[in-house]
Scaffold this active site. Structure first.
Site, PDB file in Angstrom:
ATOM      1  CD  GLU A 165      32.207  32.323  41.486  1.00  0.00           C
ATOM      2  OE1 GLU A 165      31.964  31.722  40.319  1.00  0.00           O
ATOM      3  OE2 GLU A 165      31.376  32.824  42.085  1.00  0.00           O
ATOM      4  CD  GLU A 209      30.581  36.044  38.911  1.00  0.00           C
ATOM      5  OE1 GLU A 209      29.505  35.965  38.429  1.00  0.00           O
ATOM      6  OE2 GLU A 209      31.405  35.216  38.955  1.00  0.00           O
TER       7      GLU A 209
END
Ligand code: IFM
Length: 471
Positions: free
Chosen positions: A377, A193
């Site tokens: 995720e 991320e």
């Protein structure tokens, strides 16, 4: 003791094994998720679970510093102990195996394995070697992320991701890890991320190191992506059999009205959340609309950087959680307009599975070279309590079922998606929200470190058992 009876149960509770709750989770018969080669696993990250921040020669990270700064983390929490996974890793691996999970996505703590002069720290390296070797022995597919936000503090002291030099130090770190761990990692992700590292860390200050300037955010992003691009060929050279990729969080933005201004606002939202990362990786350029949103923030890019950043990937990791409804801010940006009456999680995030499907199918149209995707995720936080030894996390069960259905729809629409990791294996340190927000499919009692398998994990285990048993 590390390997005590902290795993409460490796058997299914009666209601689940009898099948009475099975339909709460089980995908329909025509779902592609029944295919055995669709990898189903769980994910964690070093600072969120390991603890032992002062052991084995680990150096401080920016999250140790940030969480020690008053007012930065809810309730003054920090990752000093977390889930004590550094000591309990063997029992945690057994727990993963008992659930039948096929994949495990973990991250390596850079400050545990290398000092400021680049000298390897043997104790830290041995920790990850033992862990990854055990996972391999157990037949688990391993995804290792090199950077899940815990930058060594000594690098931040020299400018962190605002300093181009950090990208080269990252390539050195990738070199060390891939030489040491070659053969035990099935898939390497360089960064987790980068949007969060760049925007939350340098753009609005919600995450470490806590700086807040859009110009910092775009420059930090460029150096993060450069670090990724420099690391990929190093990983390829040292560990040719593994896959190499990167993990991006993606956000769905929908317009509050049909007006052109609100449509534009939703577009800019997705540029800021998605194209800012995916365009440089997959098209070799930054989206110009980003600089309409944040005028004058173009990063300094040197010759050859964009080619380095856009080298081909073996996989793209996608993390998805919620959508944001936006309207024009009346200038050149957007503002959130939270919808009333929608389902939300403990984080206040809207439950919106269609967003995952729509983004994935949209990426397939936008990026002709879209690599194979893993959902690295997906999950939700809820205020889970243990009652009579059980955790009835019904909202999570339904959340997972609906998001897995969205993945199935995207696969059927032609997107190459090869696996899905639950976030998270167990409750852990949720960054600026500390320990209050529980994302795990396993409950952690932080006062005793007792793990309790939640109902959601039992149902995932039941599905995996059934899938395995099918001819
Ligand atoms: O806990 C985080 C994780 O570290 C990165 N992705 C989002 C999760 C939930 O906020």
């Amino acid at each position: 003791m590390a390997n005590d009876a902290s795993v409460v149960s490796d058997t299914l509770s009666p209601a689940v094994s009898k099948g009475s709750l099975a339909d709460l989770f089980t995908p329909p018969a025509d779902s592609t998720l029944w295919r055995k080669n669709f990898l189903l696993g769980a994910a964690t990250a070093s600072y969120q679970i390991e603890g032992a921040v002062n052991e084995g020669g680990r150096l401080p990270s920016i999250w140790d510093t940030f969480s020690a700064t008053p007012g930065k983390v809810l309730a003054g929490d920090n990752g000093a102990v977390a889930c004590d996974h550094y000591h309990r890793w063997e029992a945690d691996v057994e727990m993963l195996v008992s659930l039948g999970l096929e994949g495990y996505r973990l991250s390596i703590a850079w400050p545990r394995v290398m000092d400021a002069a680049g000298v390897p720290n043997r104790k830290g390296l041995d920790f990850y070697k033992r862990l990854l070797n055990r996972l391999k022995e157990k037949g688990i597919t391993t995804f290792a992320t090199l950077y899940h936000w815990d930058l060594p503090q000594h690098l931040e002291d020299r400018g962190g991701w605002l300093n181009r030099e950090t990208a080269y130090r990252f390539a050195d770190y990738a070199d060390l890890m891939s030489r040491e761990l070659a053969g035990t990692v099935d898939a390497w992700a360089t960064l987790n991320e980068p949007w969060c590292s760049a925007y939350l860390g340098y753009g609005n200050g919600h995450h470490a190191p806590g700086l807040a300037d859009h110009r910092f955010a775009t420059q930090a992003m460029h150096h993060l992506l450069l670090a990724h691009g420099l690391a990929v060929p190093v990983l390829r050279a040292n560990d040719p059999a593994s896959q190499k990729g990167i993990v991006a969080n993606i956000g769905r933005g929908t317009p509050n009205s049909d007006s052109a201004a609100d449509q534009r606002a939703a577009h800019l939202f997705e540029v800021q959340h998605n194209a800012w990362i995916l365009d440089p990786l997959l098209k070799g350029s930054y989206p110009q609309d980003l600089f309409e949103l944040w005028p004058g923030t173009e990063p300094l890019v040197l010759d050859g950087d964009m080619q380095t950043i856009s080298a081909p990937l073996d996989f793209l990791g996608i993390n998805y959680y919620f959508r944001t409804n936006v309207a024009s801010d009346g200038a050149h940006g957007f503002r959130d307009v939270p919808l009333e009456g929608v389902e939300r999680t403990q984080m206040g995030w809207e439950v919106y599975p269609d967003g995952l499907r729509d983004l994935l199918t949209g990426f397939k149209k936008t990026y002709h070279n879209l690599p194979p995707i893993y959902i690295t995720e997906n999950g939700m936080a809820s205020d889970d309590q243990v009652t009579d030894g059980h955790v009835e996390d019904t909202q999570r069960i339904s959340f997972l079922k609906r998001h897995l259905a969205a993945v199935d729809q995207a696969i059927k629409a032609g997107v190459d998606i090869r696996g899905y990791f639950l976030w998270s294996l167990m409750d852990n340190f949720e960054w600026a929200f500390g320990y209050e927000r529980r994302f795990g499919v396993v409950h952690v009692d932080y006062s005793t470190q007792k793990r309790t398998i939640k109902r959601s994990a039992e149902l995932v285990a039941k599905f995996l058992k059934e899938r395995k048993a099918r001819a």
